[in-house]
Design a protein around this motif. Structure first.
Motif, mmCIF file in Angstrom:
data_model
loop_
_atom_site.group_PDB
_atom_site.id
_atom_site.type_symbol
_atom_site.label_atom_id
_atom_site.label_comp_id
_atom_site.label_asym_id
_atom_site.label_seq_id
_atom_site.Cartn_x
_atom_site.Cartn_y
_atom_site.Cartn_z
ATOM 1 N N THR A 160 0.836 -1.202 0.000
ATOM 2 C CA THR A 160 0.000 0.000 0.000
ATOM 3 C C THR A 160 0.865 1.245 0.000
ATOM 4 O OG1 THR A 160 -1.769 -1.177 1.156
ATOM 5 C CG2 THR A 160 -1.833 1.218 1.210
ATOM 6 N N TYR A 161 1.955 1.217 0.735
ATOM 7 C CA TYR A 161 2.885 2.344 0.753
ATOM 8 C C TYR A 161 3.367 2.665 -0.668
ATOM 9 C CZ TYR A 161 7.374 4.737 1.330
ATOM 10 O OH TYR A 161 8.422 5.613 1.233
ATOM 11 N N GLY A 162 3.744 1.622 -1.422
ATOM 12 C CA GLY A 162 4.199 1.822 -2.787
ATOM 13 C C GLY A 162 3.118 2.399 -3.675
ATOM 14 N N ALA A 163 1.874 1.907 -3.515
ATOM 15 C CA ALA A 163 0.754 2.426 -4.314
ATOM 16 C C ALA A 163 0.487 3.883 -3.976
ATOM 17 C CB ALA A 163 -0.489 1.568 -4.080
ATOM 18 N N GLU A 164 0.608 4.220 -2.709
ATOM 19 C CA GLU A 164 0.412 5.620 -2.303
ATOM 20 C C GLU A 164 1.462 6.531 -2.937
ATOM 21 O OE1 GLU A 164 -1.497 4.598 2.121
ATOM 22 O OE2 GLU A 164 0.603 5.231 1.909
ATOM 23 N N GLN A 165 2.700 6.053 -3.000
ATOM 24 C CA GLN A 165 3.756 6.842 -3.644
ATOM 25 C C GLN A 165 3.443 7.063 -5.122
ATOM 26 O OE1 GLN A 165 4.894 7.669 -0.517
ATOM 27 N NE2 GLN A 165 6.736 8.049 -1.705
ATOM 28 N N MET A 166 2.904 6.033 -5.746
ATOM 29 C CA MET A 166 2.549 6.142 -7.160
ATOM 30 C C MET A 166 1.442 7.174 -7.373
ATOM 31 S SD MET A 166 1.084 3.174 -9.676
ATOM 32 C CE MET A 166 0.584 3.572 -11.344
ATOM 33 N N ILE A 167 0.425 7.153 -6.530
ATOM 34 C CA ILE A 167 -0.705 8.070 -6.687
ATOM 35 C C ILE A 167 -0.272 9.507 -6.425
ATOM 36 C CG2 ILE A 167 -3.022 8.628 -5.865
ATOM 37 C CD1 ILE A 167 -2.595 6.008 -7.597
ATOM 38 N N LYS A 168 0.661 9.711 -5.506
ATOM 39 C CA LYS A 168 1.200 11.060 -5.287
ATOM 40 C C LYS A 168 1.891 11.565 -6.549
ATOM 41 C CE LYS A 168 1.991 10.612 -0.290
ATOM 42 N NZ LYS A 168 3.046 10.495 0.768
ATOM 43 N N GLU A 169 2.591 10.668 -7.231
ATOM 44 C CA GLU A 169 3.271 11.060 -8.462
ATOM 45 C C GLU A 169 2.263 11.357 -9.577
ATOM 46 O OE1 GLU A 169 6.795 11.793 -10.763
ATOM 47 O OE2 GLU A 169 6.407 11.607 -8.602
ATOM 48 N N VAL A 170 1.242 10.526 -9.678
ATOM 49 C CA VAL A 170 0.200 10.727 -10.697
ATOM 50 C C VAL A 170 -0.452 12.102 -10.539
ATOM 51 C CG1 VAL A 170 -2.121 9.962 -11.384
ATOM 52 C CG2 VAL A 170 -0.265 8.290 -11.131
ATOM 53 N N HIS B 139 8.440 0.582 -4.351
ATOM 54 C CA HIS B 139 8.163 1.660 -3.402
ATOM 55 C C HIS B 139 8.443 3.049 -3.990
ATOM 56 C CE1 HIS B 139 9.085 -1.434 0.013
ATOM 57 N NE2 HIS B 139 7.854 -1.559 -0.454
ATOM 58 N N GLU B 140 8.988 3.090 -5.191
ATOM 59 C CA GLU B 140 9.385 4.365 -5.781
ATOM 60 C C GLU B 140 8.195 5.056 -6.457
ATOM 61 O OE1 GLU B 140 12.431 5.776 -5.542
ATOM 62 O OE2 GLU B 140 12.956 4.091 -4.242
ATOM 63 N N PRO B 141 8.141 6.388 -6.430
ATOM 64 C CA PRO B 141 7.088 7.106 -7.159
ATOM 65 C C PRO B 141 7.206 6.840 -8.656
ATOM 66 C CG PRO B 141 8.269 8.571 -5.652
ATOM 67 C CD PRO B 141 9.057 7.303 -5.719
ATOM 68 N N SER B 142 6.063 6.713 -9.333
ATOM 69 C CA SER B 142 6.091 6.480 -10.781
ATOM 70 C C SER B 142 4.743 6.852 -11.380
ATOM 71 C CB SER B 142 6.405 5.006 -11.085
ATOM 72 O OG SER B 142 5.379 4.158 -10.588
ATOM 73 N N ALA B 143 4.748 6.992 -12.690
ATOM 74 C CA ALA B 143 3.513 7.310 -13.435
ATOM 75 C C ALA B 143 3.427 6.370 -14.629
ATOM 76 C CB ALA B 143 3.517 8.770 -13.871
ATOM 77 N N ASP B 144 3.537 5.076 -14.363
ATOM 78 C CA ASP B 144 3.663 4.061 -15.413
ATOM 79 C C ASP B 144 2.528 4.072 -16.430
ATOM 80 O OD1 ASP B 144 5.920 2.197 -13.963
ATOM 81 O OD2 ASP B 144 4.466 2.951 -12.520
ATOM 82 N N ILE B 145 1.313 4.363 -15.987
ATOM 83 C CA ILE B 145 0.163 4.271 -16.880
ATOM 84 C C ILE B 145 0.281 5.253 -18.045
ATOM 85 C CG2 ILE B 145 -2.350 4.603 -17.011
ATOM 86 C CD1 ILE B 145 -2.501 3.467 -14.189
ATOM 87 N N TRP B 146 0.995 6.364 -17.812
ATOM 88 C CA TRP B 146 1.159 7.336 -18.901
ATOM 89 C C TRP B 146 1.925 6.725 -20.072
ATOM 90 C CZ3 TRP B 146 -1.733 11.128 -19.961
ATOM 91 C CH2 TRP B 146 -1.338 12.145 -20.844
ATOM 92 N N ALA B 147 2.789 5.751 -19.801
ATOM 93 C CA ALA B 147 3.502 5.057 -20.882
ATOM 94 C C ALA B 147 2.510 4.382 -21.818
ATOM 95 C CB ALA B 147 4.473 4.026 -20.295
#
Length: 812
Positions: free
Chosen positions: A133-143, A429-437
């Motif tokens: 969940t921590y990793g998903a939260e980091q991703m959503i912050k980046e999104v 755990h890293e921030p990312s915006a993978d879906i934009w790819a």
């Protein structure tokens, strides 16, 4: 008396009503479940789609959306803008796969206890402690930093919720009724959790625990010999000799202070064989059409409902066909009118463990860089059905969560894989915006668009194969790769030393890549991304050479190829391993001294064509023979107190062919000195005896398709909701990588041209409802190695005999 009987029957009736509406152990409340109007009977569906033209009021849309269904009930969604196309994607996907989406996100986030009670508590704790969940939260912050991407994910979320809000209890998918709970509103976080679940599947294994114990037991020279940093039989993804047209950034050197830490009694989640994939593309000069052909078949643990959801998305600037992850917007693998792409797993080392030295039992500080640094605490609140909430505290260092402290691990299989007192550094755990790819890939028109799109994809790293109608082919092992010194992460590390941390990131534009290689094809099968001239360290081990070598050898000689040529290669069952070692194995036996089943088995092996076809008995014998031979050879690595792993398979291949007197063949428990010949004979005898005891005399039961027992299980292992046993060929290290319940989760071939034509199939169906004809209607086609021609529509009004239904979605 009449009054007494009346009261008695009333009490019994009320008791029965109460009983039927109570959840008893594993069973749902039977009254609700057996209700003919709202229970499981309500989930039965006909193969008929009903009215061919119909309309539906869906609050939340900004305009009209037409959804066209073909004869496989695959939706083709036509909308007037981005919001509506992703809203409709969410709505239609939820209509078919709502329970699957709910269950997988609960599993990923550690929330199954809310549904099944105390039995899932340790699994939930594990997922929370791993930082899912921590990793998903980091991703959503980046999104949230990218308004267009945020809008896409919110539109998708709103579409799912529009469908959920349209449901009555009788409409719930059957698994909700069996488990007696109801769907909840979808959150954008849930989409992040699904992507983190993919990272856990494809980039969540490690070997450093085993390797640290091997180093401690055998020393550096033997460890380096058996576990080299680069495999000897490799045929890398980027062809050998490809120049690197960039100036590398400063590459970290191995620190003088580096020393591995041996860990006793830990059995880890080892990197698994079979969790791989194939993709390739041939250029127009190798095809009959003069245009490229691209193929992809990602190998995953198979489930019903199917892993993937097939669909077409069309809106201004967008017309794409392929498969999506239920619960995530866009098409992940697919094609449009200009380009096609597919992915396989890279398998780079993006998960490391660091031993933590706490100041005291309070664990509010840890030693790092010659100073005490404060830890931070994250409290996980785990709700438990029928019980009290559990508040679980997880300690984090700068490297990540300390998953389990000393003496904290429960008697739980997954927890046994984790080293106590170690912090986890993990790409998930890293921030990312993978879906934009994928958003950009879905709209790509050429090679430059492809290269721009994949720079957004971080994890799990993928080999992105590409082909275009303008006759370009390319492949890029792509992701966010940590900048490491050589061998960093091969063993457990001291978390107090800054030089053991990741040293930054490899620049994305310097990831390995090749465009239009002279050989006329690109390919990947999870082997090493590049040869040893590539300046950066990605990992010391990738998947074995077998599949890659077979694919490349076939593609190298392929001329005038067609879709059928490519499909035949996807279904190839030839064993490179058998080609490499079977002659040595047979030469070591003495057929004149064999009798009974062993003599008959030798005859089978001498005439075996090295194919893992369903009807081949030789495949069954060879598979067990090789595994037994490996276990007998590497018996020194079977240490219950200090768990280890076997050396890579190719090391045994080289020993069998070139080092028959290797001391590793000697069984130290016997006075005699064994060579390869004696171990080969001993393992053959054991193999035949084992198969005969289990299956009886050599006969139909020895056929590979029966021994392997391939099937597609239900996601939650609910009896009766999985597939029957499939009589099919293939194997873990075969191009057709179908093992027991892992294999090609989606086979796709795209013939580029004017127009592009796609073919594909997955083991299941579009529906997630076991009562639907479309739940598993494509399994037979898939198991038979066939493909469906994909219907790529250009407009919602297009006529085609395969169209069986149209729905107009509006917001009145």
């Amino acid at each position: 008396m009449k009054v007494f009987l009346a009261v008695l029957f009333t009490v019994l009736g009320l008791s029965l009503v109460l009983l039927l509406n109570m959840k008893l152990g594993q069973a749902p409340p039977l009254g609700k479940f057996l209700d003919p109007f709202h229970g499981f009977w309500a989930n039965a569906e006909s193969a008929s789609p009903g009215d061919k033209e119909t309309g539906l009021d869906v609050p939340g849309l900004t305009g009209k959306v037409t959804v066209v269904f073909d004869d496989k009930m695959i939706p083709h969604i036509f909308a007037g803008n981005d919001h509506d196309v992703y809203f409709a994607q969410g709505y239609i996907t939820a209509k078919d796969r709502l329970w699957q989406m709910d269950f997988q996100t609960r599993f990923a986030s550690g929330r199954l206890s809310e549904v099944v009670g105390n039995k899932a508590v340790e699994l939930d704790r594990f997922q929370r402690r791993m930082g899912m969940t921590y990793g998903a939260e980091q991703m959503i912050k980046e999104v949230a930093k990218y308004p267009r991407l945020k809008a896409v994910m919110e539109a998708y979320r709103d579409g799912i919720n529009a469908y959920i809000h349209s449901l009555k209890p009788g409409d719930y998918p059957i698994e909700f009724k069996i488990l007696d709970y109801k769907p909840e509103d979808w959150q954008v976080l849930n989409t992040g959790l699904l992507l983190k679940l993919m990272s856990a599947t494809l980039a969540g294994g490690s070997n450093e625990f085993y390797m640290s114990n091997i180093l401690a037991k055998f020393g550096p020279d033997i460890t380096r010999d058996l576990f080299p940093d680069y495999p000897g039989l490799e045929d890398p993804i980027i062809p050998k000799g490809t120049p690197w047209n960039f100036k590398p950034v400063s590459i970290p050197q191995v620190p003088k202070s580096y020393s591995a830490i041996a860990t006793a009694g830990i059995r880890t989640k080892e990197l698994e064989e079979g969790i791989g994939s194939n993709n390739w593309a041939i250029s127009g000069k190798k095809s009959a059409s003069g245009y490229p052909i691209l193929a992809n078949d990602p190998h995953l643990d198979l489930t019903l409902p199917a892993i993937w959801y097939q669909l077409q998305l069309s809106a201004p600037g967008l017309n794409v066909y392929g498969v999506s992850i239920p619960g995530s917007p866009c098409v992940v693998i697919g094609y449009n009118k200009d380009v096609a792409w597919g992915v396989t797993n890279v398998g780079s080392d993006v998960l490391d463990w660091y031993q933590v030295n706490f100041r005291d039992t309070k664990k509010d500080a840890y030693f790092y860089d010659n100073a005490w640094k404060p830890t931070r605490r994250r409290i996980e609140h785990i709700a438990i059905r029928g019980g009290k909430q559990l508040d679980d505290t997880v300690i984090y260092t700068h490297q990540g969560p300390v998953v389990y402290l000393d003496n904290q691990k429960p008697a739980f299989a997954k927890a046994a894989n984790i080293p106590s007192g170690h912090a986890l550094r993990w790409i998930a755990h890293e921030p990312s915006a993978d879906i934009w790819a994928f958003y950009l890939l879905n709209r790509a028109k050429n090679y430059d668009d492809y290269r721009k799109a994949i720079t957004w994809f971080a994890a799990p790293a993928q080999n992105f194969a590409f082909a275009s109608a303008t006759n370009d082919i390319a492949i890029t092992p792509n992701g966010r790769f940590p900048l490491k010194w050589r061998e960093q992460g091969k063993f457990l590390m001291d978390g107090s030393k800054p030089e053991n941390d990741w040293q930054g990131w490899i620049p994305t534009e310097q990831n390995p890549t090749v465009k239009n290689p002279p050989r006329g094809f690109i390919s990947s099968a999870n082997q090493s991304p590049a040869d040893q001239s590539y300046p950066y360290y990605l990992s010391w081990e990738f998947h074995s050479y077998d599949r890659a070598r077979r694919i490349n050898s076939r593609l190298a000689v392929m001329e005038h190829a067609t879709v059928d040529s490519i499909r035949a290669l996807q279904n190839d069952t030839y064993s490179i391993l058998a080609e490499n070692i079977l002659p040595v194995l047979l030469k070591s036996l003495e057929p004149g001294r064999l009798s009974g089943e062993a003599k008959a088995a030798y005859s089978i092996m001498a005439g075996w064509n090295k194919q893992y076809d369903a009807g081949e008995k030789g495949a069954s014998i060879f598979e067990l023979w090789h595994n037994t031979l490996a276990r007998m050879t590497w018996d020194e690595f079977l240490d219950a107190e200090h768990p280890m792993r076997f050396p890579p398979r190719e090391r045994l291949v080289r020993m069998l062919r070139d080092e028959p007197l290797s001391p590793w063949f000697d069984d130290k428990n016997t006075p005699a000195k064994e060579t390869s010949r004696k171990i080969i004979r001993k393992s053959f005898a054991f193999t035949i005896d084992s198969l005969a005891r289990k299956l009886g005399p050599i006969g139909d039961k020895w056929e590979w398709g029966r021994v392997k027992g391939s099937h597609v299980p239900h996601l939650a292992a609910i009896p009766g909701f999985g597939s029957a046993t499939l009589f099919a060929g293939g194997g873990k290290n075969i191009v057709n990588a179908l093992s027991e319940s892992n294999g090609p989760s989606w086979r796709m071939i795209v013939a580029l041209g004017k127009p592009n034509k796609g073919y594909g199939v997955f083991p299941g169906g579009e529906s997630g409802n076991p009562g639907s004809f479309y739940y598993d209607n494509m399994i037979e086609t898939w198991a038979g190695g066939k493909l469906n021609e994909l219907l790529f529509l250009q407009s919602p009004t297009e006529t085609n005999k395969r169209i069986i239904k149209r729905i107009l979605l509006t917001n009145h």
